[in-house]
Design a protein around this motif. Structure first.
Motif, short mmCIF file in Angstrom:
data_model
loop_
_atom_site.label_atom_id
_atom_site.label_comp_id
_atom_site.label_asym_id
_atom_site.label_seq_id
_atom_site.Cartn_x
_atom_site.Cartn_y
_atom_site.Cartn_z
N ASP A 1 0.66 -1.17 0.03
CA ASP A 1 0.01 -0.01 -0.13
C ASP A 1 0.88 1.34 0.02
O ASP A 1 0.51 2.25 -0.47
CB ASP A 1 -0.83 -0.01 1.10
CG ASP A 1 -1.93 -1.05 1.19
OD1 ASP A 1 -2.35 -1.67 0.08
OD2 ASP A 1 -2.71 -1.26 2.14
N ALA A 2 2.00 1.34 0.94
CA ALA A 2 2.83 2.20 0.93
C ALA A 2 3.49 2.49 -0.53
O ALA A 2 3.72 3.84 -0.76
CB ALA A 2 3.76 2.30 2.26
N LEU A 3 3.84 1.43 -1.18
CA LEU A 3 4.77 1.67 -2.53
C LEU A 3 3.70 2.16 -3.26
O LEU A 3 4.05 2.99 -4.56
CB LEU A 3 5.17 0.33 -2.60
CG LEU A 3 6.54 -0.15 -1.87
CD1 LEU A 3 6.78 -1.70 -2.38
CD2 LEU A 3 7.74 0.83 -2.12
N ALA B 1 1.86 6.79 -7.00
CA ALA B 1 1.23 7.69 -7.40
C ALA B 1 1.63 8.91 -7.21
O ALA B 1 1.36 10.07 -8.22
CB ALA B 1 -0.09 7.55 -7.00
N LYS B 2 2.08 9.36 -6.46
CA LYS B 2 2.63 10.52 -5.90
C LYS B 2 3.70 11.14 -6.68
O LYS B 2 3.74 12.13 -7.31
CB LYS B 2 2.98 10.99 -4.48
CG LYS B 2 3.56 12.29 -4.07
CD LYS B 2 3.94 12.39 -2.48
CE LYS B 2 4.17 13.75 -2.41
NZ LYS B 2 5.07 14.53 -3.06
N TYR C 1 4.41 9.84 -9.64
CA TYR C 1 4.32 10.10 -11.01
C TYR C 1 3.26 11.34 -11.21
O TYR C 1 3.68 11.98 -12.32
CB TYR C 1 3.03 8.90 -11.41
CG TYR C 1 2.65 8.90 -12.91
CD1 TYR C 1 3.55 8.20 -13.74
CD2 TYR C 1 1.46 9.34 -13.30
CE1 TYR C 1 3.36 8.27 -15.15
CE2 TYR C 1 1.18 9.25 -14.63
CZ TYR C 1 2.01 8.73 -15.45
OH TYR C 1 1.82 8.68 -16.82
N ALA C 2 2.56 11.69 -10.33
CA ALA C 2 1.98 13.12 -10.18
C ALA C 2 3.15 14.28 -10.18
O ALA C 2 3.02 14.98 -11.04
CB ALA C 2 0.84 13.08 -9.14
N ASP C 3 4.04 13.92 -9.62
CA ASP C 3 5.15 14.98 -9.42
C ASP C 3 5.83 15.16 -10.59
O ASP C 3 6.51 16.35 -10.99
CB ASP C 3 6.20 14.68 -8.28
CG ASP C 3 5.34 14.76 -6.85
OD1 ASP C 3 4.42 15.56 -6.90
OD2 ASP C 3 5.94 14.48 -5.91
N HIS C 4 6.10 14.14 -11.37
CA HIS C 4 6.99 13.98 -12.47
C HIS C 4 5.93 14.03 -13.65
O HIS C 4 6.42 13.69 -14.90
CB HIS C 4 7.87 12.91 -12.55
CG HIS C 4 8.65 13.20 -11.40
ND1 HIS C 4 8.73 12.65 -10.03
CD2 HIS C 4 10.21 13.77 -11.30
CE1 HIS C 4 9.75 12.92 -9.52
NE2 HIS C 4 10.71 13.69 -10.05
N ARG C 5 4.74 14.35 -13.69
CA ARG C 5 4.00 14.01 -14.76
C ARG C 5 4.28 14.73 -16.07
O ARG C 5 4.12 14.28 -17.42
CB ARG C 5 2.56 14.66 -14.20
CG ARG C 5 1.25 14.39 -15.78
CD ARG C 5 1.22 12.94 -15.83
NE ARG C 5 0.16 12.64 -16.96
CZ ARG C 5 -0.80 12.38 -16.92
NH1 ARG C 5 -1.42 12.18 -15.49
NH2 ARG C 5 -1.82 12.23 -17.75
N SER D 1 13.27 4.63 -8.46
CA SER D 1 11.94 4.09 -7.62
C SER D 1 11.36 3.23 -8.51
O SER D 1 10.79 3.32 -9.41
CB SER D 1 11.10 5.59 -7.63
OG SER D 1 9.83 5.07 -7.04
N ALA D 2 11.45 1.87 -7.62
CA ALA D 2 10.57 0.83 -8.06
C ALA D 2 8.99 1.38 -8.11
O ALA D 2 8.23 0.81 -9.07
CB ALA D 2 10.77 -0.34 -7.25
N ALA D 3 8.75 2.03 -7.02
CA ALA D 3 7.27 2.53 -7.02
C ALA D 3 6.71 3.15 -8.13
O ALA D 3 5.71 2.94 -8.69
CB ALA D 3 7.07 3.05 -5.56
N LEU D 4 7.59 4.21 -8.50
CA LEU D 4 7.68 4.84 -10.03
C LEU D 4 7.26 4.00 -11.00
O LEU D 4 6.44 4.31 -11.93
CB LEU D 4 8.29 6.11 -9.83
CG LEU D 4 8.24 7.20 -11.16
CD1 LEU D 4 6.76 7.55 -11.26
CD2 LEU D 4 9.20 8.11 -11.24
#
Length: 279
Positions: free
Chosen positions: A195-197, A202-203, A205-209, A237-240
């Motif tokens: 969930d944290a990842l 998502a954050k 991706y939005a910051d680097h949209r 970032s694996a999450a990104l």
């Protein structure tokens, strides 16, 4: 056959034992290629003192460790250490590029360089010795030095084999995107739950949209009637990467693995992954 110098040779050792402070893979390569060029310009045998590097890199065109024992055994009067970690790059460039003789600057037989600073293009442009050897920014670029010295091991590249196959088989252009989110990512994503990842991805991706929007416009401009251009995402970032793959859908050229790319100064096991991503 690899080039091997004599133990009595004049030697330049690029010392990665200076970490921490020497940075990650990019900083080390930046300092290393400048040190390699200085070795060429001063007629020294280049040696690489980086314990564990053989797990990710080979030096197939020269033996980069054969003289380390001789260098360490040299009397103090024959050794000079240059610690150029985070030094002013312009100051260093001016020091070496204006010297008619690098031997006059550093007469010692063994030169040990600890550095995360690079100024290969300035040296190739301004050094009298480079001009005498016919080396120019066009004929001996940073990439030429890198490919001469280093080659990733098969083990380091193995996890990327599916991705390399996918790139080779792609029927449409590929737009590459690299997003560096910062050193804090390595700690933030280590051990985080799903969930944290997902929230972090998502954050980010939005910051680097803006980066992804630009890539999507480039991809659309390259689309062919029979195939849409693909987008390859690389990031620390694996999450990104996971979020971007979902957001881009069929545009995404999925990597073979979504492992976190670690910082080589903080995680010895991360070296092979960092080398593979860079290559």
């Amino acid at each position: 056959a690899r080039l091997v110098a004599s133990p009595s040779s004049r030697i330049l050792v690029f010392d990665c034992r200076a970490a921490p402070g020497q940075g990650g893979l990019a900083d080390r390569l930046t300092g290393m290629m400048t040190a390699l060029l200085l070795a060429i310009l001063s007629g020294r045998a280049f040696q690489l003192d980086w314990p564990g590097v053989e797990s990710a890199y080979a030096t197939p065109r020269l033996d980069a460790t054969a003289l380390l024992g001789a260098a360490r055994a040299a009397p103090a009067s024959e050794v000079r250490t240059l610690r150029w970690v985070s030094r002013d790059r312009q100051e260093l460039h001016e020091l070496v590029s204006r010297a008619e003789s690098l031997d006059a600057l550093w007469p010692e037989r063994v030169l040990v360089v600890q550095s995360n600073r690079g100024f290969t293009q300035g040296l190739l442009r301004d050094s009298p010795r480079a001009a005498a050897l016919g080396l120019t920014p066009e004929s001996a670029q940073f990439g030429c030095l890198l490919h001469f010295l280093l080659e990733p091991t098969a083990a380091a590249l193995a996890p990327l084999a599916p991705l390399r196959d996918a790139l080779a088989a792609a029927a449409a252009p590929v737009v590459g995107v690299h997003v560096r989110t910062g050193d804090s990512t390595f700690a933030a994503e280590r051990g985080a739950d799903a969930d944290a990842l997902a929230a972090r991805g998502a954050k980010l991706y939005a910051d680097h949209r803006f980066v992804f929007d630009f890539a999507l416009r480039r991809a659309a401009a390259l689309d062919a009637p029979a195939a849409a251009a693909r987008i390859l995402v690389l990031s620390d970032s694996a999450a990104l990467r996971a979020h971007a793959a979902a957001a881009l859908g069929e545009r995404a050229l999925d990597a073979a693995s979504n492992e976190t790319v670690g910082h080589v100064a903080r995680d010895a096991a991360a070296l092979a992954r960092a080398v593979a991503e860079h290559w």
